[in-house]
Design a protein around this motif. Structure first.
Motif, PDB file in Angstrom:
ATOM      1  N   ASN A 500      -3.913   2.277   0.743  1.00  0.00           N
ATOM      2  CA  ASN A 500      -4.466   2.958  -0.421  1.00  0.00           C
ATOM      3  C   ASN A 500      -4.055   2.265  -1.713  1.00  0.00           C
ATOM      4  O   ASN A 500      -3.099   1.484  -1.749  1.00  0.00           O
ATOM      5  N   LEU A 501      -4.764   2.612  -2.788  1.00  0.00           N
ATOM      6  CA  LEU A 501      -4.398   2.067  -4.094  1.00  0.00           C
ATOM      7  C   LEU A 501      -3.018   2.564  -4.494  1.00  0.00           C
ATOM      8  O   LEU A 501      -2.573   3.626  -4.055  1.00  0.00           O
ATOM      9  N   ALA A 503       0.124   4.203  -6.639  1.00  0.00           N
ATOM     10  CA  ALA A 503       0.233   5.426  -7.435  1.00  0.00           C
ATOM     11  C   ALA A 503       0.048   5.095  -8.920  1.00  0.00           C
ATOM     12  O   ALA A 503       0.185   3.935  -9.345  1.00  0.00           O
ATOM     13  N   ILE A 504      -0.231   6.109  -9.707  1.00  0.00           N
ATOM     14  CA  ILE A 504      -0.440   5.917 -11.149  1.00  0.00           C
ATOM     15  C   ILE A 504       0.828   5.321 -11.768  1.00  0.00           C
ATOM     16  O   ILE A 504       1.937   5.817 -11.550  1.00  0.00           O
ATOM     17  N   GLY A 505       0.639   4.281 -12.571  1.00  0.00           N
ATOM     18  CA  GLY A 505       1.779   3.633 -13.215  1.00  0.00           C
ATOM     19  C   GLY A 505       2.498   2.636 -12.316  1.00  0.00           C
ATOM     20  O   GLY A 505       3.486   2.021 -12.731  1.00  0.00           O
ATOM     21  N   LYS A 506       2.014   2.476 -11.077  1.00  0.00           N
ATOM     22  CA  LYS A 506       2.638   1.544 -10.140  1.00  0.00           C
ATOM     23  C   LYS A 506       1.645   0.448  -9.770  1.00  0.00           C
ATOM     24  O   LYS A 506       0.463   0.476 -10.136  1.00  0.00           O
ATOM     25  N   GLN A 507       2.131  -0.543  -9.014  1.00  0.00           N
ATOM     26  CA  GLN A 507       1.254  -1.589  -8.515  1.00  0.00           C
ATOM     27  C   GLN A 507       1.809  -2.132  -7.205  1.00  0.00           C
ATOM     28  O   GLN A 507       2.995  -1.997  -6.907  1.00  0.00           O
ATOM     29  N   HIS A 508       0.902  -2.683  -6.403  1.00  0.00           N
ATOM     30  CA  HIS A 508       1.321  -3.333  -5.155  1.00  0.00           C
ATOM     31  C   HIS A 508       1.661  -4.800  -5.453  1.00  0.00           C
ATOM     32  O   HIS A 508       1.147  -5.383  -6.415  1.00  0.00           O
ATOM     33  N   CYS A 509       2.480  -5.361  -4.589  1.00  0.00           N
ATOM     34  CA  CYS A 509       2.869  -6.768  -4.764  1.00  0.00           C
ATOM     35  C   CYS A 509       2.814  -7.493  -3.426  1.00  0.00           C
ATOM     36  O   CYS A 509       3.299  -6.988  -2.405  1.00  0.00           O
ATOM     37  N   LEU A 510       2.212  -8.684  -3.417  1.00  0.00           N
ATOM     38  CA  LEU A 510       2.226  -9.580  -2.258  1.00  0.00           C
ATOM     39  C   LEU A 510       3.105 -10.778  -2.601  1.00  0.00           C
ATOM     40  O   LEU A 510       2.986 -11.360  -3.682  1.00  0.00           O
ATOM     41  N   VAL A 511       4.002 -11.126  -1.666  1.00  0.00           N
ATOM     42  CA  VAL A 511       4.953 -12.218  -1.882  1.00  0.00           C
ATOM     43  C   VAL A 511       4.811 -13.226  -0.747  1.00  0.00           C
ATOM     44  O   VAL A 511       4.923 -12.863   0.433  1.00  0.00           O
ATOM     45  N   LEU A 512       4.565 -14.472  -1.083  1.00  0.00           N
ATOM     46  CA  LEU A 512       4.517 -15.558  -0.111  1.00  0.00           C
ATOM     47  C   LEU A 512       5.759 -16.425  -0.320  1.00  0.00           C
ATOM     48  O   LEU A 512       6.049 -16.821  -1.445  1.00  0.00           O
ATOM     49  N   PHE A 513       6.524 -16.665   0.757  1.00  0.00           N
ATOM     50  CA  PHE A 513       7.679 -17.556   0.605  1.00  0.00           C
ATOM     51  C   PHE A 513       7.809 -18.477   1.799  1.00  0.00           C
ATOM     52  O   PHE A 513       7.375 -18.164   2.906  1.00  0.00           O
ATOM     53  N   TYR A 605       0.425  -9.477  -8.146  1.00  0.00           N
ATOM     54  CA  TYR A 605       0.455  -8.036  -8.381  1.00  0.00           C
ATOM     55  C   TYR A 605      -0.966  -7.518  -8.605  1.00  0.00           C
ATOM     56  O   TYR A 605      -1.803  -8.176  -9.242  1.00  0.00           O
ATOM     57  N   TYR A 606      -1.276  -6.298  -8.109  1.00  0.00           N
ATOM     58  CA  TYR A 606      -2.591  -5.717  -8.347  1.00  0.00           C
ATOM     59  C   TYR A 606      -2.504  -4.185  -8.363  1.00  0.00           C
ATOM     60  O   TYR A 606      -1.665  -3.592  -7.683  1.00  0.00           O
ATOM     61  N   GLN A 607      -3.365  -3.562  -9.183  1.00  0.00           N
ATOM     62  CA  GLN A 607      -3.407  -2.101  -9.314  1.00  0.00           C
ATOM     63  C   GLN A 607      -4.716  -1.529  -8.771  1.00  0.00           C
ATOM     64  O   GLN A 607      -4.744  -0.412  -8.267  1.00  0.00           O
ATOM     65  N   ASN A 608      -5.784  -2.307  -8.891  1.00  0.00           N
ATOM     66  CA  ASN A 608      -7.090  -1.841  -8.431  1.00  0.00           C
ATOM     67  C   ASN A 608      -7.371  -2.403  -7.043  1.00  0.00           C
ATOM     68  O   ASN A 608      -6.549  -3.106  -6.457  1.00  0.00           O
ATOM     69  N   SER A 609      -8.544  -2.117  -6.538  1.00  0.00           N
ATOM     70  CA  SER A 609      -8.911  -2.672  -5.236  1.00  0.00           C
ATOM     71  C   SER A 609      -8.841  -4.192  -5.313  1.00  0.00           C
ATOM     72  O   SER A 609      -9.425  -4.796  -6.229  1.00  0.00           O
ATOM     73  N   PRO A 610      -8.150  -4.824  -4.393  1.00  0.00           N
ATOM     74  CA  PRO A 610      -7.943  -6.272  -4.504  1.00  0.00           C
ATOM     75  C   PRO A 610      -9.194  -7.057  -4.179  1.00  0.00           C
ATOM     76  O   PRO A 610     -10.145  -6.558  -3.567  1.00  0.00           O
ATOM     77  N   GLN A 611      -9.183  -8.307  -4.635  1.00  0.00           N
ATOM     78  CA  GLN A 611     -10.225  -9.231  -4.221  1.00  0.00           C
ATOM     79  C   GLN A 611     -10.047  -9.511  -2.728  1.00  0.00           C
ATOM     80  O   GLN A 611      -9.190  -8.951  -2.066  1.00  0.00           O
TER      81      GLN A 611
END
Length: 639
Positions: A500-501, A503-513, A605-611
């Motif tokens: 899911n998207l 929460a309000i005021g938050k964002q998801h993060c993807l990390v590549l290492f 980082y992204y808050q809306n539906s990702p590409q």
């Protein structure tokens, strides 16, 4: 490799540099010249000097040097008749020191520690800094020989402290510098060790006395995979030892040359050197070094696919160590044998040896070897598809590591108190500090126990969920990487795409290492060490980011993390914290050495539906390339 290199270096740690003087005394000048030319002639001279020298720190030093030289020449049994002892307290200390050095040479751990405890206790009551520095120097050598690195830094500091108060300049500069270099090498600071060895060689006046330092420098180059320089300096040491007619150290140089040749892929030459060293150890009736030479031969046979010969060499090596009473060394032989048996596909025999090593190390409270044996056994049972036993051993391993980490400070304090009977005031200070450390450790253990219990609860719930949903073991394997336990690429992308998207005021993060210089780790230390690095990286990531995060092995040494519902600033901080923790966490190689690895990171980082996740991955890949190009071991944000 580290364990053996440290042991080999210890056999050559000290040249016979005197302890103190304003100018080099006539006896020392004569001895240095003789030692550079012929060990037997130098030995005869020491016998003369020890008996004409009055009881003093100087006599203790000469007597201890004589003992080491006698052992190298297989003359240890004559020491009681060679040294004429008086009732002086200095001579009582010398007697304890002689007994300790003989016990160390025979791999008798408890006898060595007991004799040194008596010698050190008496030395500190004499209030003679030169005497204390002398006993501490030889104690450092014996501890390294017996693979005991507890408080090694402390004893080096004690030598320096006592030398600093002498009215005359400290004569043992090369011996002390060599000890510090060995300690640096053991701790993984190879550049510092090389610098120190080169300085010791430059300070040595006579070429013949440089043999031990050439040997030590060569083994440091071996540690970093520089086989050409390792061979060059070992050949120098061998040439000098042959000229000195010191067969004990000639054999050691041959053994080291055999190890280097094997690492360099020159297997025929390796066997030639190892055979020569082994024959000498048979003649000198040195059971432990016979066993070690045989294990090294087994490694060569394994590398050349000569399974039957490798098995025979391992069986013979294991039969040798039963006559040795140094549990640390026996355990190390058994673990090396188990690793080699695994490489040969002899899993049952490997389990047997690793189990014996586990029992020995547990009985001896040898935490380092116990953790190593539990890791090996867990891998072996997993290889046999005995996942229940592997899981049990993993839990034991986590417990042992938790205890080991929380008790290291306490163990150091207890070791110091048990080995040295210091003054009442010093003991009181130690007890007070130990009490404070105990309180801190209890708090730390409680926190770690709570975290561990939480992990167990979450893991139990996960197992229950899987059971209720009827997932099979085959489906689990299809969704998880066999080596690291992380999600596969496809399973990871499937979960993230359905998330899911935020929460309000938050964002998801993807990390590549991606682990830095990973190919070099495989080339220098072997693929088992590379696999261990990947597993430990995954374990650290899971423990650090917790159950809400998702971890995937995207391929090779590349990982992907999904961190949901975070503020951007906190996400940046937490990735940087993990990068630092990963770079500071040592990894044990298959030979027992500790190395550190780093990784380069990119984040998105992204808050809306990702590409499309493929497009996000492309951006992360570009940012990761920038992190690599700009020096590695850093975090770059993808745009």
């Amino acid at each position: 490799m580290r364990f053996y290199v440290a042991l080999a270096l210890s056999l050559l740690l000290f040249g016979a540099s005197p302890v103190y003087s304003s100018t080099q005394s006539s006896w020392q000048q004569t001895y240095d010249i003789l030692r550079a030319q012929n060990t037997r002639t130098a030995f005869d001279y020491l016998v003369e000097q020890v008996n004409i020298t009055q009881p003093s720190a100087k006599r203790v030093y000469i007597g201890a040097t004589l003992t080491r030289t006698a052992l190298a020449l297989k003359q240890g049994s004559t020491l009681n008749t060679l040294i004429e002892y008086s009732n002086s307290e200095y001579d009582v200390i010398l007697q304890h020191l002689v007994m300790a050095l003989i016990s160390a040479h025979n791999n008798e751990y408890e006898q060595t520690m007991q004799a040194f405890k008596l010698a050190i206790t008496r030395a500190y009551t004499m209030e003679d800094p030169a005497l204390t520095a002398t006993v501490e120097l030889f104690y450092i050598n014996a501890k390294i020989t017996l693979a005991n690195y507890i408080q090694l830094d402390h004893h080096i500091q004690e030598v320096e402290r006592n030398a600093s108060v002498l009215k005359k300049p400290f004569w043992g500069l090369n011996a002390l510098q060599n000890a510090k270099a060995l300690n640096a090498n053991f701790l993984g600071d190879h550049a510092l060790a090389i610098e120190m060895y080169q300085q010791v060689i430059a300070n040595s006046k006579y070429e013949g006395n440089k043999a031990p330092y050439y040997n030590n420098l060569a083994l440091t180059y071996l540690e970093i995979g520089n086989y050409n320089d390792a061979t060059k300096y070992l050949e120098k040491a061998l040439m000098l030892r042959k000229a000195q007619k010191n067969q004990f150290k000639v054999a050691l140089a041959m053994l080291n040359l055999g190890i280097v040749a094997n690492k360099a892929g020159n297997y025929d030459l390796s066997l030639q050197w190892l055979d020569k060293a082994y024959q000498y150890y048979v003649q000198s009736d040195n059971a432990y070094r016979q066993a070690y030479a045989l294990v090294q031969k087994a490694k060569v046979y394994t590398n050349t696919a000569k399974t039957e010969l490798a098995t025979q060499a391992l069986d013979l090596a294991l039969s040798k160590i039963s006559v040795s009473n140094n549990i640390n060394l026996i355990t190390d032989i058994r673990l090396q044998a188990a690793e080699n048996m695994r490489a040969l596909g002899q899993i049952e025999k490997a389990v047997q040896q690793a189990s014996q090593a586990k029992d020995l190390s547990r009985n001896a409270s040898d935490k380092t070897h116990l953790i190593q044996s539990l890791e090996l056994l867990s891998d072996l049972y997993a290889q046999q598809s005995n996942y229940e036993q592997a899981y049990t051993l993993q839990n034991q391993l986590i417990t042992e590591k938790e205890q080991f980490n929380s008790q290291r400070t306490m163990q150091a304090m207890i070791a110091l108190e048990s080995e040295l009977e210091v003054t009442a005031q010093q003991l009181e200070n130690i007890r007070l500090e130990k009490h404070n450390n105990l309180q801190l450790d209890q708090i730390s253990q409680l926190e770690e126990r709570q975290q561990f219990q939480a992990i167990i609860i979450l893991f139990s719930l996960l197992l229950l969920f899987i059971s209720l949903r009827g997932y099979s073991k085959h489906k689990y394997r299809a969704q998880h990487d066999n080596l690291t336990g992380a999600l596969t690429r496809s399973a990871f992308l499937s979960v993230v795409s359905r998330t899911n998207l935020p929460a309000i005021g938050k964002q998801h993060c993807l990390v590549l290492f991606d682990l830095d210089h990973f190919k070099q780790v495989n080339d220098v230390y072997g693929h088992p060490t590379g696999d261990r690095a990947l597993k430990q990286t995954a374990l650290l990531a899971k423990e650090f980011f917790g159950s809400n995060a998702l971890l995937s092995r995207f391929g090779g040494e590349e990982f992907m993390l999904f961190l949901p519902n975070l503020a951007r600033s906190s996400c940046v901080d937490i990735i940087e914290q993990f990068r630092v923790q990963l770079s500071n966490t040592p990894i044990d190689t298959e030979s027992g050495e500790e190395i550190n690895i780093t990784a380069s990171f990119s984040s998105y980082y992204y808050q809306n539906s990702p590409q499309s996740l493929d497009k996000i991955y492309s951006k992360l890949d570009v940012a990761l390339y920038q992190a690599k190009k700009s020096g590695r071991n850093r975090v770059v944000c993808a745009l």
